[in-house]
Design a protein around this motif. Structure first.
Motif: not given
Length: 648
Positions: A181-184, A207-213
């Motif tokens: 998941a791609n989030m910001s 499977d994975l969380l990505f908080f980009a800032g």
């Protein structure tokens, strides 16, 4: 665990009988910055005057630092004492489990220690203890020898009753599809939870969380803002690994050019460096990113500002985690100013080469070395992906409002152009995909370096909550570019150059329909589905208030091999590898020593494409190109190239 609303005001009953330790009684970041983290330091539980926020149009750090804090409490901090463990985030990589726990502020009589327990069978076992740090109220656990083939419940405890529970997932290496998941950009202007996003994520089960800032926009109150973010997303973070990297607003900036850690001294910070004290910056980075795998090059930047750029493997997908703001040069005083401020350009007659000057940095040499090493090491990896805060181009026309057209914004990673192209060449060498956020506008595109389409795919997530500085893709002539996407519901796809002269092929974008209507301002998040079996990646773009449909133009499925979009002009002999089903193949041009690419082949037979006549060296290995070397291979027609057999 009983839940409470986190929107209530801080109780106004002081605890007069408790004595604050001496180290907590003074502003933790010095007299120059008394407002930093003021809601969670000192006698945080006591009533205090609420000051109106000070106007600060130039973004000058000194003025904000000397203010009296935010206009009101961000969250209810004085929770029942059996609920003081707010949330936890974790990763595990190569046998090391790292867990960061965020606590609500503690009172003077309470122990400043937290415990990590893992459930083995039917019993809970304590595996680590950690100090609750002040300021920040965060605790960090490191467990060596972690078995990533097993799923295990965990809980972080404080005192006798307070705890936060979750699950450490095993590495899903057996799955054909790995989902991130791609989030910001989680605007603080919309208070309360994010149930529409969290509930759908729980159903989609990434499977994975990505908080980009920009997890929080409370510039001078990071701890309270970080607690608010944790309350909003903890139900999805508690049970899966989370990559979190702070961006400009997290460290109290509107824009950030870190310039290797120097201090910024002008309004807007375009001279480069950090506005607030080193201790505050390091605290933000510790709270958000300590749990990441260990930094590959941990030496601090200037003035002792810590670094965290690293790699992480999940299910056979190898993620390079970048700090794309930390080493970037600031524009003020280094390039001609061609707009109302040093980082904005509106002169359509300017020459983009005039601002792409020698000595300007984007990722910096330390990160570029990491990227070079990462592209050549395929241990535990079948596909590769790069994660950063912002995009390597300026895929935006309208900024802040539909009537504010801006030619070029130097805050994006499209500037400096030489650094941008160097970074994209490294990404291309591993046929890696790029995910990021920051731009408040969802875009999927294909980068061009020397030609349109010769670079990797990039996916910029929409803003989770898009109330701050909306953006739009809206070409001035309102025409599609060459090679527009056939059958797209969107009118302006195709090949374009951004205002910095960078090539990009727009595949989809999600413009806000009405920035004042929360259901039409293009809030949302992205998913990237990596299929290891087919070598494809599918980009999905989900509105926050979705009816079950994605934004128009998505989903988009591409082949990861096409992250290198160069067109072969010749071929080397087919390499037949004995001893490895999917060997790593590296091709080097002997004329100049350039590594063209290092990839994991789909089978034991691979015929390397090249892009010019000449002689080449091919290196082969199981996980690195270190077992066999074939030198002096001549580029020729594919049918005439023949074959070579090697053992590894």
């Amino acid at each position: 665990m009983k839940r409470r609303s986190f929107l209530k005001s801080v109780p106004t009953v002081a605890v007069a009988s408790q004595i604050l330790p001496a180290q907590d009684a003074k502003p933790p970041f010095g007299a120059e910055f008394p407002s930093l983290d003021s809601q969670t330091t000192g006698t945080w539980w006591a009533p205090r005057a609420v000051a109106a926020p000070k106007a600060n149009p130039g973004g000058k750090g000194k003025a904000k630092g000397k203010g009296k804090g935010n206009a009101g409490p961000i969250v209810d901090l004085n929770v029942p004492r059996d609920q003081v463990v707010c949330f936890a985030i974790y990763t595990h990589e190569r046998g090391v489990l790292k867990v960061s726990a965020q606590l609500f502020p503690l009172k003077p009589a309470e122990a400043r220690e937290a415990r990590l327990e893992i459930k083995r069978g039917d019993a809970w076992q304590e595996v680590a203890r950690a100090e609750v740090l002040y300021p920040g109220w965060d605790a960090h656990f490191r467990v060596e020898g972690w078995d990533n083939t097993q799923t295990a419940p965990y809980r972080v405890r404080h005192g006798e009753k307070a705890m936060f529970e979750g699950t450490i997932r095993r590495d899903p290496i057996e799955k054909d599809e790995i989902v991130i998941a791609n989030m910001s950009c989680n605007s603080a202007r919309t208070k309360g939870g994010r149930p529409e996003i969290v509930n759908r994520l729980l159903q989609q089960d990434p499977d994975l969380l990505f908080f980009a800032g920009d997890q929080t926009y409370h510039h001078t109150e990071h701890t309270a803002g970080w607690i608010e973010f944790g309350l909003q997303f903890r139900d999805v973070m508690r049970d899966r690994p989370t990559i979190c990297i702070p961006d400009d607003h997290d460290v109290g900036h509107g824009n950030l050019w870190g310039e290797n850690g120097k201090r910024s001294t002008i309004p807007g910070d375009a001279d480069g460096g950090y506005r607030y004290p080193v201790e505050y910056v390091n605290q933000v980075q510790r709270q958000q990113s300590w749990h990441l795998p260990d930094a590959v090059d941990p030496a601090p930047a200037d003035r002792g500002i810590t670094v965290y750029f690293t790699r992480m493997r999940v299910g056979g997908i190898d993620f390079a985690i970048l700090e794309d703001r930390k080493f970037k040069s600031g524009p003020a005083g280094k390039i001609p100013q061609m707009g109302p401020r040093p980082d904005h350009i509106n002169d359509e007659k300017y020459d983009p080469k005039a601002i792409d000057l020698p000595g300007l940095q984007l990722l910096g040499e330390r990160q570029m070395k990491f990227m070079r090493d990462w592209t050549q090491d395929w241990s535990g990896a079948q596909l590769k992906c790069v994660l950063s805060a912002t995009a390597f181009c300026g895929a935006v026309h309208l900024h802040g409002s539909p009537d504010n057209r801006l030619l070029a914004d130097l805050d994006c990673n499209g500037w400096p152009q030489t650094g941008r192209n160097e970074a994209l060449r490294e990404i291309r060498r591993a046929r890696a995909t790029h995910l990021c956020g920051d731009q408040h506008l969802a875009v999927t595109l294909k980068h061009g370096i020397d030609e349109f389409g010769d670079g990797p795919y990039g996916f910029t997530s929409p803003a989770l909550v898009n109330t701050i500085y909306g953006r739009w893709w809206h070409p001035k002539d309102e025409k599609p570019g060459p090679n527009a996407v056939a059958g797209s519901p969107l009118p302006w796809t195709g090949d374009f150059k951004d205002g910095l002269g960078n090539r990009m092929s727009i595949m989809a974008y999600a413009n806000p329909e009405d920035i004042q209507d929360e259901k039409k301002r293009a809030d949302g998040y992205g998913l990237a589905r990596f299929n290891k079996k087919t070598g494809q990646v599918t980009f999905e773009c989900w509105p926050r208030f979705s009816d079950g449909s994605q934004f128009p133009g998505w989903p988009i499925t591409v082949n990861t091999d096409d992250n290198d979009g160069r067109k072969p002009t010749a071929w080397l002999p087919e390499i037949i590898v004995e001893g490895a089903e999917r060997p790593v193949i590296q091709v080097i041009a002997e004329s100049n020593g350039e590594v063209l690419y290092t990839i994991r082949a789909k089978s034991s037979r691979f015929q390397p494409p090249v892009y010019a006549e000449g002689s080449y060296t091919v290196k082969i290995g199981k996980d690195k190109p270190d077992a066999q070397t074939l030198a002096g291979l001549k580029a020729t027609d594919k049918a005439k190239a023949g074959s070579k057999t090697v053992k590894v």
